[in-house]
Every structure is written in C-alpha cells, then in structure tokens.
Design a protein around this motif. Structure first.
Motif, PDB file in Angstrom:
ATOM      1  N   ARG A   1       4.745 -49.049 -30.051  1.00 57.38           N
ATOM      2  CA  ARG A   1       3.684 -48.458 -30.936  1.00 57.38           C
ATOM      3  C   ARG A   1       2.567 -49.820 -31.001  1.00 57.38           C
ATOM      4  O   ARG A   1       2.897 -50.968 -30.825  1.00 57.38           O
TER       5      ARG A   1
ATOM      6  N   ILE B   1      -0.968 -50.438 -33.037  1.00 56.17           N
ATOM      7  CA  ILE B   1      -1.985 -49.815 -34.454  1.00 56.17           C
ATOM      8  C   ILE B   1      -2.899 -50.823 -34.437  1.00 56.17           C
ATOM      9  O   ILE B   1      -2.889 -52.140 -34.354  1.00 56.17           O
TER      10      ILE B   1
ATOM     11  N   GLN C   1      -7.559 -46.779 -39.014  1.00 49.62           N
ATOM     12  CA  GLN C   1      -6.290 -47.417 -38.471  1.00 49.62           C
ATOM     13  C   GLN C   1      -6.564 -46.222 -37.018  1.00 49.62           C
ATOM     14  O   GLN C   1      -6.676 -45.127 -37.198  1.00 49.62           O
TER      15      GLN C   1
ATOM     16  N   LYS D   1      -4.105 -45.261 -33.551  1.00 51.04           N
ATOM     17  CA  LYS D   1      -2.619 -45.364 -32.913  1.00 51.04           C
ATOM     18  C   LYS D   1      -3.093 -45.435 -31.555  1.00 51.04           C
ATOM     19  O   LYS D   1      -3.218 -44.349 -30.889  1.00 51.04           O
TER      20      LYS D   1
ATOM     21  N   ASP E   1       1.652 -44.510 -29.551  1.00 45.79           N
ATOM     22  CA  ASP E   1       2.410 -43.960 -30.607  1.00 45.79           C
ATOM     23  C   ASP E   1       3.945 -43.551 -30.090  1.00 45.79           C
ATOM     24  O   ASP E   1       4.225 -42.323 -29.806  1.00 45.79           O
ATOM     25  N   GLY E   2       4.695 -44.610 -29.795  1.00 46.56           N
ATOM     26  CA  GLY E   2       6.271 -44.218 -29.470  1.00 46.56           C
ATOM     27  C   GLY E   2       6.495 -44.239 -28.012  1.00 46.56           C
ATOM     28  O   GLY E   2       6.927 -43.015 -27.532  1.00 46.56           O
TER      29      GLY E   2
ATOM     30  N   ASP F   1      -3.277 -39.380 -26.505  1.00 44.34           N
ATOM     31  CA  ASP F   1      -3.100 -39.627 -27.809  1.00 44.34           C
ATOM     32  C   ASP F   1      -1.989 -40.615 -27.914  1.00 44.34           C
ATOM     33  O   ASP F   1      -1.234 -40.665 -28.815  1.00 44.34           O
ATOM     34  N   GLY F   2      -2.011 -41.729 -27.088  1.00 38.33           N
ATOM     35  CA  GLY F   2      -1.109 -42.622 -27.126  1.00 38.33           C
ATOM     36  C   GLY F   2       0.561 -42.380 -26.868  1.00 38.33           C
ATOM     37  O   GLY F   2       1.326 -43.374 -27.111  1.00 38.33           O
ATOM     38  N   ARG F   3       0.577 -41.108 -26.305  1.00 41.49           N
ATOM     39  CA  ARG F   3       1.923 -40.709 -26.078  1.00 41.49           C
ATOM     40  C   ARG F   3       2.107 -40.343 -24.349  1.00 41.49           C
ATOM     41  O   ARG F   3       1.257 -39.877 -23.927  1.00 41.49           O
TER      42      ARG F   3
END
Length: 226
Positions: A10, A12, A19, A21, A24-25, A216-218
């Motif tokens: 992750r 951030i 904030q 991200k 995200d994982g 979205d970060g995934r």
C-alpha cells in the motif's frame, strides 16, 4: 525462478481528508524472463508501483522483494546503489547525458561503479539493438528511436534483476514503437530479462507475455497470453 514479489503493498499520500491511496493492497509475483505490461487510466497507480519497484519510493505498508531481498525499507544511499546495480530503468524521454557519447551513456552504470565492462556482452547488446555504428555519436546526433535503443542498452548493461519501462514508446512514432517493443521482447527471450512495462498503448501491451490492469491502486485483471 521468482524475481519480484509484492505482498500487500500500500502507498498512501497525505492525511485526513487529503489522503490518497495510490496503491491499495498489491500482490504480485514476476518470474525470471517474464515480460509483463501494466495498463490503466491516469491515477490508477501504475507509476507509483514502478517507483516502488525501482526503489525511488517506499511503500506505506507491505513488503517488496527483488531477488529475495527486501527493498521496502532501504535507506536512500542503499536504495540508490541497489537501483544502479539491480534495476534497469527506461523512460519515455530517454534521459541520456547530452554531453557524452552513446558508448559512455551505455557504460555509465559500470563507470560509476568503476567496473570493467564485459566487452563481449556489450557488443552483443549494441548489435542486438542495432546501434553499433552510433557509439561515438552524441545523443543529439541520433534519432529518437536510436536514443531509446541506447537507453535500453544502458539499462541492460548491468544485467539487472528487473527492467522497468515507463511508457518507453510514448515519444516515438508507430514504426519506432513497434521496433522498441520487439527489442524488449528479444531481451526477455534471449537474455532472460524480467521486464515490467507501463503503457497506454494496447497494441504494445498485447506483445507482452502477461497483461496487468490497474484501477484505483489495485490490480483488477491479471492475464497471461498464449
């Protein structure tokens, strides 16, 4: 043989209402010689992932392993040394030093370490990339496609664990773009070079062994070709 492993990564930025991200994982594994392309809209996290794998940035959470070494919490000086020796970087705008020859640009990572280059390997790379007759020229004296070839040669010269290519064809016409992608494929096949390429070009991505799509970060899609 596994070269790269990301576990629960992750990233951030900011705090509270501000904030963001960026990652995200992220769970990811890359094998030796694998050529993977990463696609996704702007802001999906592609460049952040590349920066973390390239030790330019650190994850907020999670672990990143390259050749079994945890790069997640390296100090800046340690990260810079690791990046020079283990990570090949190819950018859209080449980043060649304008005042030195193509030959010296390619050899720069070794010169900085005061290491003697393997002449046979050097000749193999420049011959494969088709720039053996441009070695004494300055970057401004050769075409954009030839400059990108020189940048790839420089990235390969240290035999990096992974080559990270950030929009490597973004500044080239279609003919040169196709040739650069073909050369990356050649590096993957003949040199067993692990490559992770960020691109917006679907045609270029379809030439890779594996296509990752980020949102979205995934990683929302992970598809192997063939």
């Amino acid at each position: 043989m596994e070269i790269v492993r990301c576990e629960g990564v992750r990233k951030i930025y900011g705090k509270g209402e501000n904030q963001v991200k960026a990652l995200d994982g992220i769970d990811l594994s890359l094998e030796k010689g694998e050529f993977a392309a990463v696609m996704g809209a702007s802001g999906s996290g592609k460049s952040t992932l590349l920066h973390i794998l390239g030790t330019v940035d650190q994850p907020t959470q999670g672990k990143v392993m390259i050749e079994g070494r945890d790069i997640s919490r390296m100090k800046a000086s340690e990260a810079a040394l690791f990046r020079r020796r283990k990570v090949g970087l190819v950018y859209q705008f080449y980043n060649l030093i304008p005042t030195v020859t193509v030959r010296k640009n390619i050899l720069m990572p070794l010169l900085l370490d005061k290491r003697k280059p393997n002449q046979e390997y050097f000749e193999q790379i420049v011959s494969s990339l088709g720039i053996e007759d441009k070695l004494e020229a300055l970057p401004s004296q050769i075409s954009g496609g030839q400059q990108q070839r020189a940048a790839i040669a420089r990235a390969l010269m240290y035999r990096p664990a992974i080559l990270l290519a950030d929009e490597p064809t973004g500044n080239l016409d279609r003919k040169n773009s196709e040739e650069i992608i073909a050369l990356l494929k050649l590096s993957s096949r003949s040199l067993k070079q692990t490559i992770l390429m960020v691109t917006h070009d679907e045609k270029a991505a379809l030439e890779a062994d594996r296509i990752l799509v980020m949102e979205d970060g995934r990683i929302v899609s992970d598809r192997k070709r063939g």
